[in-house]
Design a protein around this motif. Structure first.
Motif, PDB file in Angstrom:
ATOM      1  N   THR A  30      23.605  24.828 -58.579  1.00 43.14           N
ATOM      2  CA  THR A  30      23.091  26.204 -58.536  1.00 43.14           C
ATOM      3  C   THR A  30      24.075  27.086 -57.775  1.00 43.14           C
ATOM      4  N   TRP A  31      24.537  26.610 -56.639  1.00 41.10           N
ATOM      5  CA  TRP A  31      25.510  27.349 -55.835  1.00 41.10           C
ATOM      6  C   TRP A  31      26.854  27.460 -56.550  1.00 41.10           C
ATOM      7  N   LEU A  88      20.476  22.792 -50.568  1.00 43.80           N
ATOM      8  CA  LEU A  88      19.276  23.585 -50.853  1.00 43.80           C
ATOM      9  C   LEU A  88      19.408  24.972 -50.232  1.00 43.80           C
ATOM     10  N   ALA A  89      19.875  25.035 -48.996  1.00 41.49           N
ATOM     11  CA  ALA A  89      20.085  26.342 -48.359  1.00 41.49           C
ATOM     12  C   ALA A  89      21.090  27.158 -49.170  1.00 41.49           C
ATOM     13  N   LYS A  90      22.185  26.533 -49.590  1.00 41.05           N
ATOM     14  CA  LYS A  90      23.206  27.243 -50.371  1.00 41.05           C
ATOM     15  C   LYS A  90      22.659  27.698 -51.724  1.00 41.05           C
ATOM     16  N   ALA A  91      21.804  26.901 -52.343  1.00 41.81           N
ATOM     17  CA  ALA A  91      21.202  27.315 -53.623  1.00 41.81           C
ATOM     18  C   ALA A  91      20.356  28.570 -53.424  1.00 41.81           C
ATOM     19  N   ALA A  96      19.703  34.494 -53.544  1.00 40.42           N
ATOM     20  CA  ALA A  96      19.577  35.755 -52.807  1.00 40.42           C
ATOM     21  C   ALA A  96      20.709  36.699 -53.182  1.00 40.42           C
ATOM     22  N   GLU A  97      21.914  36.148 -53.267  1.00 36.43           N
ATOM     23  CA  GLU A  97      23.063  36.967 -53.670  1.00 36.43           C
ATOM     24  C   GLU A  97      22.868  37.519 -55.076  1.00 36.43           C
ATOM     25  N   VAL A 160      26.452  36.093 -46.846  1.00 38.08           N
ATOM     26  CA  VAL A 160      25.508  36.659 -47.819  1.00 38.08           C
ATOM     27  C   VAL A 160      24.236  37.204 -47.192  1.00 38.08           C
ATOM     28  N   LEU A 161      23.676  36.485 -46.237  1.00 39.18           N
ATOM     29  CA  LEU A 161      22.382  36.895 -45.704  1.00 39.18           C
ATOM     30  C   LEU A 161      22.530  38.029 -44.692  1.00 39.18           C
TER      31      LEU A 161
END
Length: 162
Positions: A30-31, A88-91, A96-97, A160-161
C-alpha cells in the motif's frame, strides 16, 4: 480476487498452495504504491483502497497485524512481529497523503501502538521484535533489521502527518 498477495510461488509464478499471506507485506505494498504514484503521477488510489480492508482483516484484539494468514482472511499465525506494525502505520500514512478521511488518525494510533507495545523496552533505545498471542515477547534479542522499519515509519510520519 482476494485482494491479497501470496508469499511463495512456483517457477511459473503460480502460488504454492495453500497460499500464505503476510499482512505486513500487504501494508508495505500500500505504501509502495503511493510512492510509485508520487514519482510517476500514475494514480494508485483504487489499488491501495482495495488492499487496506484486506490487510485489516488480519489484526488481532490489540489492533496489531498478525504475522500470517490465508487468502480467506483467516489468521493462521497469531504471533505479531514489529515490522508489520511499522508497515501498517506507513500504509495509513500513505492513505492520509492520498486524502482518505480518518487515515491520519489511524496512522497516529498505529504509531502509538508501536510505541506502547514494541518500543517500550527495558533496554533504553531497544525494542521487542515479536509477541505471541498473549502479548509475551518471544525473542530475547534486539534484531538490528527492525531499525530500518522503525526509522522509515517515523520519517514518513514526520513528512506527511500534520
Amino acid at each position: 480476487r482476494s485482494a491479497t498477495l501470496g508469499e511463495y510461488y512456483e517457477d511459473d509464478w503460480s502460488n504454492i498452495l495453500p497460499a500464505r499471506v503476510e499482512p505486513g507485506h500487504l501494508a508495505e505494498w500500500t505504501w509502495l504504491l503511493k510512492g510509485f504514484e508520487r514519482i510517476t503521477g500514475c494514480p494508485t488510489g483504487r489499488h491501495r483502497s482495495a488492499l487496506m480492508p484486506s490487510l485489516l482483516r488480519y489484526r488481532d484484539a490489540s489492533g496489531c497485524l498478525t504475522d500470517e494468514g490465508d487468502r480467506d482472511g483467516n489468521v493462521t499465525q497469531t504471533t505479531r512481529k514489529l515490522w508489520p506494525q511499522t508497515e501498517l502505520a506507513k500504509a495509513w500514512i500513505a492513505q492520509a497523503e492520498g486524502g482518505e478521511e480518518g487515515a491520519a488518525a489511524e496512522a497516529r494510533q498505529a504509531l502509538a501502538r508501536l510505541q506502547a507495545l514494541y518500543l517500550n523496552h527495558p533496554v533504553r533505545g531497544g525494542w521487542h521484535a515479536q509477541f505471541d498471542a498473549n502479548g509475551r515477547s518471544t525473542i530475547d534479542t534486539i534484531p538490528a533489521s527492525a531499525l530500518y522499519h522503525i526509522f522509515c515509519a517515523l520519517s514518513e510520519a514526520h513528512q506527511v502527518l500534520p
